[in-house]
Design a protein around this motif. Structure first.
Motif, PDB file in Angstrom:
ATOM      1  N   ILE A 341       0.353  -0.821   0.275  1.00 28.68           N
ATOM      2  CA  ILE A 341       0.009   0.285   0.278  1.00 28.68           C
ATOM      3  C   ILE A 341       0.057   1.002   0.026  1.00 28.68           C
ATOM      4  O   ILE A 341       0.884   1.529  -0.486  1.00 28.68           O
ATOM      5  N   ILE A 342       1.683   1.115   0.493  1.00 27.85           N
ATOM      6  CA  ILE A 342       2.921   2.333   0.819  1.00 27.85           C
ATOM      7  C   ILE A 342       2.799   2.461  -0.712  1.00 27.85           C
ATOM      8  O   ILE A 342       3.861   3.547  -0.910  1.00 27.85           O
ATOM      9  N   LEU A 343       4.127   1.509  -1.390  1.00 29.58           N
ATOM     10  CA  LEU A 343       5.055   1.293  -2.260  1.00 29.58           C
ATOM     11  C   LEU A 343       3.160   2.016  -3.423  1.00 29.58           C
ATOM     12  O   LEU A 343       4.330   2.387  -4.241  1.00 29.58           O
ATOM     13  N   ALA A 344       2.310   1.755  -3.824  1.00 33.26           N
ATOM     14  CA  ALA A 344       1.429   1.978  -4.250  1.00 33.26           C
ATOM     15  C   ALA A 344       0.949   3.506  -3.878  1.00 33.26           C
ATOM     16  O   ALA A 344       0.545   4.384  -4.797  1.00 33.26           O
ATOM     17  N   ALA A 345       1.350   4.662  -3.065  1.00 31.63           N
ATOM     18  CA  ALA A 345       0.810   6.068  -2.868  1.00 31.63           C
ATOM     19  C   ALA A 345       1.751   6.628  -3.603  1.00 31.63           C
ATOM     20  O   ALA A 345       2.758   6.146  -3.970  1.00 31.63           O
ATOM     21  N   ASP A 346       0.685   8.158  -3.595  1.00 30.74           N
ATOM     22  CA  ASP A 346       1.256   9.066  -4.513  1.00 30.74           C
ATOM     23  C   ASP A 346       1.930   9.878  -2.820  1.00 30.74           C
ATOM     24  O   ASP A 346       3.000  10.926  -3.771  1.00 30.74           O
ATOM     25  N   LEU A 347       1.462   9.439  -1.559  1.00 32.03           N
ATOM     26  CA  LEU A 347       1.758  10.985  -0.247  1.00 32.03           C
ATOM     27  C   LEU A 347       2.052  10.357   0.310  1.00 32.03           C
ATOM     28  O   LEU A 347       1.034   8.897   0.858  1.00 32.03           O
ATOM     29  N   TYR A 348       2.588  10.068   1.365  1.00 33.47           N
ATOM     30  CA  TYR A 348       2.743   9.279   3.209  1.00 33.47           C
ATOM     31  C   TYR A 348       3.103  10.557   3.948  1.00 33.47           C
ATOM     32  O   TYR A 348       3.925  10.601   3.888  1.00 33.47           O
ATOM     33  N   ILE A 349       2.024  10.265   5.025  1.00 31.58           N
ATOM     34  CA  ILE A 349       2.026  11.011   6.304  1.00 31.58           C
ATOM     35  C   ILE A 349       2.297  10.438   7.488  1.00 31.58           C
ATOM     36  O   ILE A 349       1.764   9.505   7.715  1.00 31.58           O
ATOM     37  N   VAL A 350       3.443  11.103   8.353  1.00 32.15           N
ATOM     38  CA  VAL A 350       3.596  10.785   9.598  1.00 32.15           C
ATOM     39  C   VAL A 350       2.629  11.010  10.309  1.00 32.15           C
ATOM     40  O   VAL A 350       1.959  11.355  10.178  1.00 32.15           O
ATOM     41  N   SER A 351       2.450   9.520  11.545  1.00 32.34           N
ATOM     42  CA  SER A 351       1.556   9.226  11.804  1.00 32.34           C
ATOM     43  C   SER A 351       1.825  10.872  13.189  1.00 32.34           C
ATOM     44  O   SER A 351       2.669  11.249  13.562  1.00 32.34           O
ATOM     45  N   VAL A 400       2.059  18.735  -3.138  1.00 34.28           N
ATOM     46  CA  VAL A 400       2.645  16.992  -3.540  1.00 34.28           C
ATOM     47  C   VAL A 400       1.301  16.810  -3.880  1.00 34.28           C
ATOM     48  O   VAL A 400       0.983  15.946  -5.603  1.00 34.28           O
ATOM     49  N   LEU A 401       0.111  17.054  -3.541  1.00 34.00           N
ATOM     50  CA  LEU A 401      -0.722  16.561  -5.002  1.00 34.00           C
ATOM     51  C   LEU A 401      -1.463  17.124  -5.949  1.00 34.00           C
ATOM     52  O   LEU A 401      -1.801  16.126  -7.130  1.00 34.00           O
ATOM     53  N   ASN A 402      -0.560  18.383  -6.343  1.00 38.72           N
ATOM     54  CA  ASN A 402      -0.585  18.616  -7.103  1.00 38.72           C
ATOM     55  C   ASN A 402      -0.050  18.540  -8.323  1.00 38.72           C
ATOM     56  O   ASN A 402       0.418  19.618  -9.184  1.00 38.72           O
ATOM     57  N   TYR A 408       9.639  16.993  -3.241  1.00 39.60           N
ATOM     58  CA  TYR A 408      10.269  16.759  -1.545  1.00 39.60           C
ATOM     59  C   TYR A 408      10.834  15.834  -1.536  1.00 39.60           C
ATOM     60  O   TYR A 408      10.925  14.502  -1.056  1.00 39.60           O
ATOM     61  N   LEU A 409      10.652  14.994  -2.600  1.00 41.80           N
ATOM     62  CA  LEU A 409      11.336  13.310  -3.434  1.00 41.80           C
ATOM     63  C   LEU A 409      12.661  12.926  -3.038  1.00 41.80           C
ATOM     64  O   LEU A 409      13.664  12.523  -3.162  1.00 41.80           O
ATOM     65  N   ASP A 410      13.393  13.809  -4.036  1.00 46.48           N
ATOM     66  CA  ASP A 410      15.112  13.745  -4.449  1.00 46.48           C
ATOM     67  C   ASP A 410      15.542  14.454  -2.931  1.00 46.48           C
ATOM     68  O   ASP A 410      17.305  14.251  -3.340  1.00 46.48           O
ATOM     69  N   MET A 411      14.787  14.826  -1.815  1.00 46.01           N
ATOM     70  CA  MET A 411      15.785  14.861  -1.457  1.00 46.01           C
ATOM     71  C   MET A 411      16.614  13.548  -0.504  1.00 46.01           C
ATOM     72  O   MET A 411      15.936  12.667  -0.094  1.00 46.01           O
ATOM     73  N   HIS A 412      17.735  13.276  -0.514  1.00 42.88           N
ATOM     74  CA  HIS A 412      18.163  12.397  -0.070  1.00 42.88           C
ATOM     75  C   HIS A 412      18.797  12.858   1.813  1.00 42.88           C
ATOM     76  O   HIS A 412      19.374  13.913   2.242  1.00 42.88           O
ATOM     77  N   ASN A 413      18.750  11.759   2.419  1.00 50.40           N
ATOM     78  CA  ASN A 413      19.088  11.674   4.360  1.00 50.40           C
ATOM     79  C   ASN A 413      20.295  11.747   4.552  1.00 50.40           C
ATOM     80  O   ASN A 413      20.553  10.252   4.807  1.00 50.40           O
TER      81      ASN A 413
END
Length: 640
Positions: A341-351, A400-402, A408-413
Motif C-alpha cells: 500500500i505504501i509502495l502504491a501511494a502518491d504521498l505518505y503522511i507520518v502519524s 504534492v497532490l497537485n 519533496y522526493l529528491d531529498m536524500h537523507n
C-alpha cells in the motif's frame, strides 16, 4: 480520557507522579527481598506507562543493586571470542523492539549473538528471531524461578560472553539485580529504544546507546547519565525489517491496490501507518480533522488509507462517513500488504501526534513523505518535508497532490548510516570499554510539550496495560494496595478491573443459564428413558399403542440418540416410519430418509418430537399447521 486544557493535563501528570511516589513508600514495609522487588518492578511499570516526567530513578536502582549484592557469584575467566549476549524480557511477532534486535544481529558482520529471555518461554519466540540466532551461530536461553534465582542464573550465563547488550522492557529489574553485583566485570550496554519512557538499567550500563541525537542529550539531562557514557547509535535499517522493497512492480501493485480498495485510476492515494494510539486526538492536534480538510480541499479526488488505525473506533467510522468513503482506517495489516500500500501511494503522511517509523519505507519506495513537527526539537529544521503547523502540513500536502512531489522526493537523507558505518561505530564502542563499573546517576524530573502530549495519548492505555500487568505478575496484597491508590488518584486501573469483573459475572450468569437448560434437558430425557425401559419390561410396545390410536404413518423430529432408538423401536412394526427431521440432516446417517425442518416434507399422521423444544415452536419453524405432533415423554406417559 479527554482533556480540555493544558492545565488539566498538568494536573493529571502530577497526580500520576504523586500516586507512584506514595507507592514507593510501600517498599520498606515488605519483609522479603522478593516482595520488595515485586513492588519495585510494579513501580517501574507505572513510571514507564504513565506520564510523570520521571525517566530514571537513582533511589530505586540503588535498592535493586543492594539486594543483588546478596547473590553469591564468583566469575570465571572472561572469554576471548566475540560472542555477545542480548538480554531481552520478551519479544513478539510484531513491533519495532523485536525488529530492532533482529536487524542488529543481521547487520553485525563481526560478532556472534545469543539471546537470554528473562520472562518468556520458548514456544512464543517468533520464527524470524530463531532463524537469525541460528544464522549467527548462537543460542536462545530462558530464565525461570524468582527474582534472585533468575539473577543468579543470568550471571552464570553471562560470564561466558564477550559483551552484554540490554534490550529489556522498561520495568525489568533483572539487569540491575545481576550486573549490579560487585564481582561482575564484563562491559554492559543499554539500548535506549524508548526515549519517552522511564526505564531501569542506567546505573549498571557502561554505555547508554541512543537511537537518535536528541536522546543523547535527554539521557544526560533527565536520566542523569554521565556525558561520556551517552552515545548515539542509529536503529539498524531505520526500523524496517531487514528486507528491501522491490519497486520494479510499482505499477502492477498500484493497480492491485486500486482494485482491492476501490480507488479510481486518476485519484491520488495518501497513506499513513501507525498504531491507533499514535493518532489519538489531543489538544490542538487532530489527525482525523487534518484528513477531512485535505480531502475536502482537494475536491474529493483523493483517497486516504490509514494502516494500523482501529476501524471499529467511532472516530474513524465518522471520518469515513464524512468523506464518503475516501478516508478509511484499515486496522492492522500483514507487513507485506502494508508495504504494498505504501509502495502504491502518491504521498505518505507520518502519524501524529506521535510519529511512527513508516517514513523510511516510503522513502525506499520512492514515495514522498511529510511530517508534522510536534515537539519543536529532534528534527532537522532545514528539511522541507517537516511542517511546523497543521496549516503548513495541509499546504504541503496539496502541493504534492497537485504535481510537485519531486520537490519533496529528491531529498536524500544523508543522516542515515550505511551498514558499514553502523558496524564501524558499534565495533569502536565495544573496543572502547574494557571493564564494568556501577555508575551513579543524577536524574531530574522534567515536563515540557512531549510530556503533555504523551499524557493525553497514553493515560487510558497505561491503565489498561497496568491492569494486565497486575493480573499477570502482582500478588493480591500488593494489588489491593495499588487499587486503593488508584481510587485516591483516579489512575483508571479500577475501571478495567470492574469492567472485566462485570464481564466475568455476566459470562458466568450466561454460562449458569446454559447449564441449567442443559441440566433440565438431560433430566427430561433421562426420565423418558426410565419410562421407556418400564414399558419394555412390561412387554408393551410403542408401535402397537400408536396403531391403536389410529396412527398409520409416523415421522420423527430430532435424530439424536433418542430419535435413533425410536427408529429401531418402530421399524418393521405395526406403523410405517416414513422419515426423520433434524437440523443436521445433511451430516447424519440413518435407516430412514432425513429432512431438514425447512424442507417440504410428505404428509404423515403424526410427528413424534424426541427433543425438549416445544411442539408449537417446531411446527411454526416447519410451517406446518394441520399435522399432529406428540412429545416423546408425553407419549410414553400415555402408554404407562
Amino acid at each position: 480520557m479527554k482533556f480540555t486544557s493544558m492545565r488539566e493535563v498538568e494536573d493529571r501528570i502530577n497526580k500520576n507522579y504523586k500516586c507512584i511516589k506514595e507507592l514507593e513508600q510501600v517498599i520498606s514495609l515488605k519483609k522479603t527481598d522478593n516482595e520488595k522487588l515485586d513492588v519495585i518492578s510494579l513501580i517501574g511499570k507505572m513510571y514507564a506507562e504513565y506520564t510523570t516526567g520521571v525517566y530514571s530513578s537513582n533511589i530505586l536502582e540503588k535498592q535493586i543493586v543492594e539486594i543483588g549484592q546478596k547473590i553469591d557469584f564468583v566469575p570465571c575467566d572472561r572469554p576471548k571470542d566475540h560472542h555477545i549476549l542480548i538480554v531481552m524480557s520478551e519479544c513478539g511477532a510484531v513491533g519495532g523492539h523485536t525488529v530492532l534486535v533482529h536487524n542488529w544481529i543481521k547487520w553485525d558482520n563481526i560478532n556472534k549473538y545469543s539471546i537470554v529471555f528473562t520472562n518468556m518461554e520458548a514456544d512464543y519466540v517468533p520464527e524470524f528471531i530463531k532463524e537469525v540466532i541460528d544464522e549467527s551461530g548462537g543460542k536462545l536461553l530462558y530464565l525461570s524461578g524468582d527474582y534472585m534465582e533468575k539473577a543468579q542464573k543470568l550471571l552464570e550465563i553471562s560470564q561466558k560472553f564477550y559483551r552484554i547488550l540490554i534490550f529489556t522492557h522498561m520495568e525489568d529489574i533483572l539487569p540491575n539485580l545481576a550486573y549490579g553485583n560487585k564481582n561482575w566485570k564484563t562491559p554492559v550496554y543499554f539500548y535506549n529504544h524508548a526515549d519517552f519512557k522511564f526505564s531501569y538499567g542506567f546505573s549498571v550500563s557502561d554505555i547508554v546507546l541512543n537511537l537518535c541525537e536528541f536522546d543523547v542529550d535527554k539521557t544526560i539531562r533527565y536520566r542523569g547519565v554521565d556525558k561520556k557514557n551517552s552515545i548515539f547509535l542509529q536503529f539498524p535499517e531505520q526500523g524496517k525489517f531487514d528486507k528491501k522493497i522491490d519497486i520494479s512492480e510499482k505499477s502492477k501493485i498500484r493497480e492491485k491496490i486500486e482494485q482491492r480498495y476501490g480507488i479510481e485510476k486518476d485519484e491520488k492515494l495518501i497513506v499513513s501507518m501507525g498504531e491507533d494510539f499514535k493518532y489519538e486526538n489531543v489538544v490542538g492536534y487532530e489527525f482525523d480533522a487534518y484528513v477531512n480538510a485535505v480531502i475536502n480541499q482537494y475536491n474529493q479526488e483523493c483517497s486516504f488509507l490509514i494502516i494500523g488505525a482501529d476501524r471499529e473506533k467511532e472516530k474513524w467510522i465518522s471520518l469515513e462517513k464524512k468523506t464518503h468513503g475516501k478516508a478509511r482506517a484499515l486496522g492492522i495489516l500483514p507487513r507485506d500488504e502494508a508495504e504494498q500500500i505504501i509502495l502504491a501511494a502518491d504521498l505518505y503522511i507520518v502519524s501524529f501526534p506521535m510519529a511512527a517509523s513508516g517514513m523510511h519505507d516510503a522513502e525506499e519506495a520512492k514515495v514522498p513523505y511529510l511530517q508534522l513537527n510536534i515537539y519543536g526539537r529532534g528534527i532537522n529544521e532545514n528539511d522541507i518535508r517537516i511542517s511546523n503547523s497543521i496549516e503548513e502540513l495541509i499546504e504541503k500536502t496539496l502541493e504534492v497532490l497537485n504535481g510537485k512531489k519531486e520537490k519533496y522526493l529528491d531529498m536524500h537523507n544523508t543522516g542515515i548510516w550505511t551498514k558499514r558505518q553502523w558496524n564501524e561505530k558499534w565495533q569502536s564502542i565495544c573496543e572502547s570499554t574494557v571493564n564494568h563499573i556501577i555508575h551513579s546517576i543524577y536524574p531530574k524530573r522534567h515536563l515540557e510539550k512531549q510530556e503533555f502530549i504523551n499524557c493525553q495519548l497514553l493515560q487510558e492505555k497505561a491503565a489498561q496495560k497496568l491492569y494486565v500487568y497486575i493480573e499477570r505478575f502482582v500478588d493480591e496484597r500488593i494489588k489491593r494496595q495499588l487499587l486503593k491508590l488508584d481510587r485516591k488518584y483516579d489512575m483508571g486501573i479500577s475501571c478495567f478491573y470492574l469492567t472485566l469483573l462485570e464481564k466475568k459475572c455476566k459470562d458466568l450468569t450466561e454460562l449458569y443459564g446454559r447449564y441449567q437448560q442443559l441440566s433440565k434437558k438431560h433430566l427430561r430425557l433421562y426420565l423418558a428413558a426410565i419410562k421407556w425401559i418400564k414399558i419394555k419390561q412390561e412387554e408393551r410396545h410403542v408401535d402397537k399403542y400408536l396403531f391403536e390410536q389410529g396412527y398409520r404413518t409416523v415421522a420423527i423430529y430430532g435424530m439424536g440418540y433418542m430419535g435413533e432408538c425410536l427408529v429401531n423401536e418402530l421399524i418393521g412394526g405395526s406403523v410405517e416410519i416414513v422419515y426423520g427431521i433434524d437440523r443436521n440432516a445433511e451430516r447424519l446417517h440413518s435407516k430412514i430418509m432425513l429432512y431438514q425442518p425447512t424442507d417440504i416434507v410428505p404428509q404423515v399422521d403424526v410427528i413424534i418430537n424426541t427433543t425438549t423444544f416445544s411442539n408449537s415452536e417446531i411446527l411454526k419453524e416447519m410451517g406446518l399447521k394441520n399435522i399432529r405432533m406428540l412429545q416423546l415423554d408425553d407419549l410414553l406417559n400415555m402408554i404407562c
